[in-house]
Design an enzyme around this catalytic site. Structure first.
Site, PDB file in Angstrom:
ATOM      1  N   ARG A 182      53.851  70.735 111.634  1.00 41.64           N
ATOM      2  CA  ARG A 182      54.696  71.809 111.317  1.00 41.64           C
ATOM      3  C   ARG A 182      54.161  73.017 110.791  1.00 41.64           C
ATOM      4  O   ARG A 182      54.163  74.010 111.082  1.00 41.64           O
ATOM      5  CB  ARG A 182      55.995  71.440 110.525  1.00 41.64           C
ATOM      6  CG  ARG A 182      56.873  70.090 110.970  1.00 41.64           C
ATOM      7  CD  ARG A 182      58.000  69.868 110.124  1.00 41.64           C
ATOM      8  NE  ARG A 182      58.711  68.775 110.671  1.00 41.64           N
ATOM      9  CZ  ARG A 182      59.811  68.391 110.747  1.00 41.64           C
ATOM     10  NH1 ARG A 182      60.814  69.074 110.229  1.00 41.64           N
ATOM     11  NH2 ARG A 182      60.440  67.442 110.985  1.00 41.64           N
ATOM     12  N   CYS A 210      72.781  63.174 109.890  1.00 47.20           N
ATOM     13  CA  CYS A 210      71.850  64.292 109.368  1.00 47.20           C
ATOM     14  C   CYS A 210      71.604  65.409 110.436  1.00 47.20           C
ATOM     15  O   CYS A 210      71.130  66.391 110.287  1.00 47.20           O
ATOM     16  CB  CYS A 210      70.311  63.732 109.093  1.00 47.20           C
ATOM     17  SG  CYS A 210      69.713  62.774 110.677  1.00 47.20           S
TER      18      CYS A 210
END
Length: 330
Positions: free
Chosen positions: A151, A238
């Site tokens: 990321r 989630c």
């Protein structure tokens, strides 16, 4: 003591902290047993979790190993746990929580608000997407999966201008020097349970449950119980745009729990926000139940305010003419 963990660097680091604490407090020898989960496999393949039954995909393989007797303890990021109980599994400890806030890693040391309109911001969380959109900064939010290195690497490569991550993960990996901004929960509320770990045991293993209980922190357990109770009542996983944060404070008559929660439409235009507090009492053994009750009460009020409507898809054109439902209750 065999400790089951996911294979990622963050997961093994987290499990290593639990192992070290067990050795320090109890003098027991420990060994990490690495297990690949369905969530890890889908992440490696680039398969999106959004729109799939994602809550628990990082958990089931660890629980299977626990129930099969392959490990004695399983360590999870608590925010990955389903909110419903699982037969044969006991949540033996919730250790002291890391800072639950979200952070930004951006190019040139910028904050989210300093990024020019049109900047590309990466996150794999619908909760973060909705709250960033709600800030009206004019940035483009792009889907993002992978481990911390992957990321942050998107920023270093110039593919993205910034990424939004959980501070706890970078803290445990000793990489806080890469953070360019810690997001205020008044702007972006974290996921329920974010920053906390869950240590599970087999329900019939009384000796291990009793030993692991030495790691439990009643204040953290009460806070995450309140946050997860909100999520359970709102029936969110989630993939749902739900944020919640509970914090312990000292009131005039003893310890109190303060809880804030938000649910948003996926584009962040509509939202229902509430906050509430409740006394915890003098006995820490009862704090978790008090937290659960506070979360359930707050979530019920949010449903009355229209939270259920935000769980369903909305026409983006109708969003533009709708007024955001902002309800605050101290």
């Amino acid at each position: 003591m065999r400790i089951g963990t996911r294979r990622s660097a963050l997961a093994t680091t987290q499990s290593g902290h639990v192992a070290a604490a067990l050795t320090e407090k109890l003098g027991v020898e420990t060994v990490l047993v690495e297990i690949t989960t369905d969530g890890d496999r889908s992440q490696a393949a680039g398969t999106p979790l959004v729109g799939a039954p994602s809550m628990g995909v990082f958990v089931s393989a660890l629980r299977d190993a626990l129930l099969a007797g392959e490990v004695d303890v399983a360590v999870h990021s608590l925010k990955d746990l389903p909110t419903y109980a699982t037969e044969g599994i006991t949540l033996a400890a919730v250790p002291v929580r890391e800072d639950p806030r979200d952070i930004v890693v951006a190019r040139d040391g910028l904050t989210l608000g300093e990024l020019p309109p049109g900047s590309k911001v990466g996150t794999g969380s619908p909760r973060r997407v909705a709250q960033i959109e709600a800030l009206g900064l004019g940035v483009e939010v792009h889907g993002l999966r992978g481990n911390v290195d992957t990321r942050i690497g998107r920023v270093r490569e110039g593919v993205l201008d910034a990424v939004v991550l959980a501070r706890a993960g970078l803290a445990r990996l000793d990489r806080l020097d890469e953070v360019t901004e810690v997001l205020d929960p008044l702007q972006v509320l974290p996921a329920p349970g974010q920053g906390a770990l869950a240590v599970e045991c087999r329900s019939d293993d009384a000796a291990t449950i009793a030993a692991v209980a030495a790691l439990d922190d009643p204040a953290t357990r009460a806070a995450v119980a309140a946050e997860r109770s909100v999520m359970a009542v709102l029936e969110g996983g989630c993939a749902a745009p739900i944020g919640a944060l509970a914090e312990l404070a000292e009131g005039d008559d003893g310890p109190e729990l303060w809880l804030r929660a938000v649910i948003l439409s996926t584009d962040g235009v509509l939202s229902v926000r509430r906050s509430a507090s409740a006394p915890l009492g003098d006995d820490p053994a009862g704090w978790s139940a008090a937290g659960t009750a506070l979360g359930a009460s707050l979530a019920a009020e949010m449903l009355v305010d229209g939270a259920a409507e935000l769980m369903a898809p909305h026409d983006s054109t109708s969003h533009q003419s709708a007024r955001s439902a902002e309800v605050h209750n101290a």
